[in-house]
Design a protein around this motif. Sequence first.
Motif, PDB file in Angstrom:
ATOM      1  N   UNK A  16       0.815  -1.202   0.000  1.00 31.65           N
ATOM      2  CA  UNK A  16       0.000   0.000   0.000  1.00 31.65           C
ATOM      3  C   UNK A  16       0.859   1.266   0.000  1.00 31.65           C
ATOM      4  N   UNK A  17       2.044   1.164   0.581  1.00 30.72           N
ATOM      5  CA  UNK A  17       3.016   2.262   0.517  1.00 30.72           C
ATOM      6  C   UNK A  17       4.374   1.658   0.191  1.00 30.72           C
ATOM      7  N   UNK A  18       5.289   2.514  -0.244  1.00 34.75           N
ATOM      8  CA  UNK A  18       6.617   2.048  -0.606  1.00 34.75           C
ATOM      9  C   UNK A  18       7.586   2.214   0.565  1.00 34.75           C
ATOM     10  N   UNK A  19       8.745   1.566   0.426  1.00 30.73           N
ATOM     11  CA  UNK A  19       9.784   1.710   1.456  1.00 30.73           C
ATOM     12  C   UNK A  19      10.289   3.154   1.520  1.00 30.73           C
ATOM     13  N   UNK A  20      10.322   3.809   0.373  1.00 26.81           N
ATOM     14  CA  UNK A  20      10.772   5.215   0.348  1.00 26.81           C
ATOM     15  C   UNK A  20       9.865   6.119   1.169  1.00 26.81           C
ATOM     16  N   UNK A  21       8.549   5.854   1.114  1.00 24.72           N
ATOM     17  CA  UNK A  21       7.604   6.639   1.903  1.00 24.72           C
ATOM     18  C   UNK A  21       7.866   6.455   3.387  1.00 24.72           C
ATOM     19  N   UNK A  22       8.168   5.229   3.797  1.00 25.41           N
ATOM     20  CA  UNK A  22       8.461   4.942   5.204  1.00 25.41           C
ATOM     21  C   UNK A  22       9.687   5.724   5.671  1.00 25.41           C
ATOM     22  N   UNK A  23      10.724   5.690   4.872  1.00 25.29           N
ATOM     23  CA  UNK A  23      11.960   6.399   5.236  1.00 25.29           C
ATOM     24  C   UNK A  23      11.702   7.908   5.283  1.00 25.29           C
ATOM     25  N   UNK A  24      10.949   8.412   4.293  1.00 27.88           N
ATOM     26  CA  UNK A  24      10.644   9.844   4.257  1.00 27.88           C
ATOM     27  C   UNK A  24       9.824  10.254   5.472  1.00 27.88           C
ATOM     28  N   UNK A  25       8.867   9.397   5.885  1.00 31.66           N
ATOM     29  CA  UNK A  25       8.031   9.722   7.030  1.00 31.66           C
ATOM     30  C   UNK A  25       8.843   9.800   8.325  1.00 31.66           C
ATOM     31  N   UNK A  26       9.840   8.945   8.447  1.00 33.56           N
ATOM     32  CA  UNK A  26      10.721   9.029   9.630  1.00 33.56           C
ATOM     33  C   UNK A  26      11.411  10.397   9.670  1.00 33.56           C
ATOM     34  N   UNK A  27      11.868  10.846   8.517  1.00 32.88           N
ATOM     35  CA  UNK A  27      12.506  12.168   8.449  1.00 32.88           C
ATOM     36  C   UNK A  27      11.492  13.286   8.688  1.00 32.88           C
ATOM     37  N   UNK A  28      10.284  13.122   8.121  1.00 25.98           N
ATOM     38  CA  UNK A  28       9.249  14.142   8.312  1.00 25.98           C
ATOM     39  C   UNK A  28       8.917  14.314   9.800  1.00 25.98           C
TER      40      UNK A  28
END
Length: 588
Positions: free
Chosen positions: A280-292
Amino acid sequence: MNKDKAKKVFDFSLLKRVFSFAAPYRRYFYLSMFLTVALALISPVRPWLIQQTVDKYITNQWAQMLMIITMVQIGILLVETAVRFFFSYITNWLGQSVIKDLRVAVYKKVVKLNLGFFDRTPIGTLTTRTINDIEAINDIFSEGIISIVADVLMILAILGVMFAEDWRLTLVSLSPFPVLILATYWFKEAVNKSFHRVRNAVAALNAFVQEHITGMTVVQAFSAENREFGKFRTINKDHRKANIDAIFAYSVFFPVVEIILAISLGLMVWWGANMVLNYEVTQGVMIAFIMYLNMLFRPLRILADKFNTLQMGMVASERVFNVLDSEEFMPDNGTHSTKDMKGDIRFDRVWFAYKDDRYVLKDISFHAKPGQTIALVGHTGSGKTTIISILNRLYEIQKGTISIDGVKLEDYKLSELRSRIGVVLQDVFLFSGSIYENITLRNPNITREQVEGAAKLIGMHEFILRLPGGYDYPVMERGSTLSLGQRQLISFIRALLYDPAVLILDEATSSVDTESEQLIQHAIDKLIAGRTAIVIAHRLSTISKADLIIVLDKGEVREAGTHEELLKLEGYYHKLYMMQFQASANTA
C-alpha cells in the motif's frame, strides 16, 4: 499572573507598537519574512528526494541518477544552510537595530522626566527598564514572532506533504499529538509564571545592589553588613527559586516530547510495515516519514519556549512603554530668551507640595534685586532646598508665581533658564572621567584656557597641577579620590565657567574644614560678584553680609531682613544665632 495581565501580554496593539520601531528597517523585515517562506518550502524537499531515490533509482539500480540526485540533495542542503544563516543573521540584526533605537528613545525620555518621577522610582528599576527589559524586546524579533511564524509555516508545509503522501499513515503518526498539546500548554504556563518571577527578581536585585553599593559607607559605618546581606540573600533566593522552577519545567517537557516522538515513530513503523507488506506504501515513503516526523518535532520542541520568549518580550515592552508614555516631565513651551537676564527674582505667594496637597512651601514671597545676595536659613525640613529646586524648575509649583526680570519661569525656554542659573550643591556629584571633563561637562565650546582661567580665579589651579596628569587626572565615581572641599571647589569652577546670572549655593561650607572653608569663602566672593545669589547655610556667620536674610520654618517665612535687623528683633533668627554662638563657645 492575573487575567488582566494575561490580556496585556497578548495585546496586538502593543505588538504593533513594538514593530513600529522596525519601520526604518522594513526592507530587512520583509526580507526576513521572505526567507521564512523559503525555509518552509525548502524543508520537505530533501525527505521527498530521498523517497524518490529509494523507490525509483535504488530499486531500479540507476547508478547514474543516484549520483545526480545525491548532488542535487547536497545543493539543496547548501541552499537551506545559506537561507538559515541569512534568516538568523537578519532577524537578530533587525532586533538589535530596533533595541538600539528604543534604548535611545527611552534614555532621551528619562533625562527629561521631572525629579518627582525619580523620587518615586528606584534607580535600579530604571536601569532594568533601560537595559534588561529592552534587551528582552530583541527576542521578539530574533526568537519571537518571526521565528514562530517560520516554525509554524515549516510545520504546515511538512504536514501538507505528509497528508499528500498518505493521509492514513499521517493520522497514525500524529495520534499522540493531543498529549503533546497538553504537555506544551502546561510547559508554557509553568515557564511563563517562572519568567515573570525571574524578571521581578532581577529588577529587585538591580535596585538593591545599586542602592547598597552607593550607600556602602553608611552600611559599613553602622556595622549593618550582616543585616543587609540577609536581605540580599532573601532576594537572591527568590531569583534562584524562580529559575529552578523554570528549569524543572524544561527538564520535564523535553523528555516528554522525546517520548511522544518515539511513540509516534513506533506507531508509524508498526502501521507502515503492514502497509509495505500489503504494497500500500513504498519503502521510500516509510523512510521519508521518519525524516518528516523528526523535522516536525524539532520546531515543536521549542515552539512553546519561543512563545514564552515572545510573551516575556511583550511584558518587557509594556514596562518600557510605560516609561516612554510617562507624562511626568516639565512642560517646555516657553519662548522667552535668557540672553540679557539680570537676575531680578520675585516669589509671589508661592505654594508647593511634592505630593497631593501636603504643602512644604506655604505662601512664600520675597524679592531679590539684581546683584543682591539672599540668604535662606532655618531648621532642616523648613523648605530651603525646595525653594532653589522650584527656582530651577526641577519641580512645578501649585500656586503663585515665580518670575525673573518680570518674566514667569514657565515663559522661559527650559534649557536656557537652567543654563543661566548656576547651582553649587552641598553634595557635589562628580562623574567618572577627568577633572577637565567634570568641569566642562564635556561641553566642546569650553576651551582649556577658559577652564584654567576660572581655576586660577577660584584658587584651584595650583592644586590641580600638582595632581598626576593635572587637569586630566581621573576622578573616580562620585569623586571618591578627592576631598569634600576639593569637590566643592571644582563645582565652583564649573559654575563660574557657565557665567550664570543667578547663583545658588546650597550648604557650600557646611561640611569642610576651616582651611577649606576659607578657600571656599574666597571662591564664593569671586562667584557672587555682580550676580544675584541665593545662599543656604547652617553657619549663620557665613551669611551675615547678605542683603536679605529670609528665615523659614515649616515652609513659611517667619522673618526677613538684614543680619542686624533680625538680631534687633530678638525673634526666631536671634534664637538660632544665639544657639550657634553658644555651641561654638562650648566647642572652643
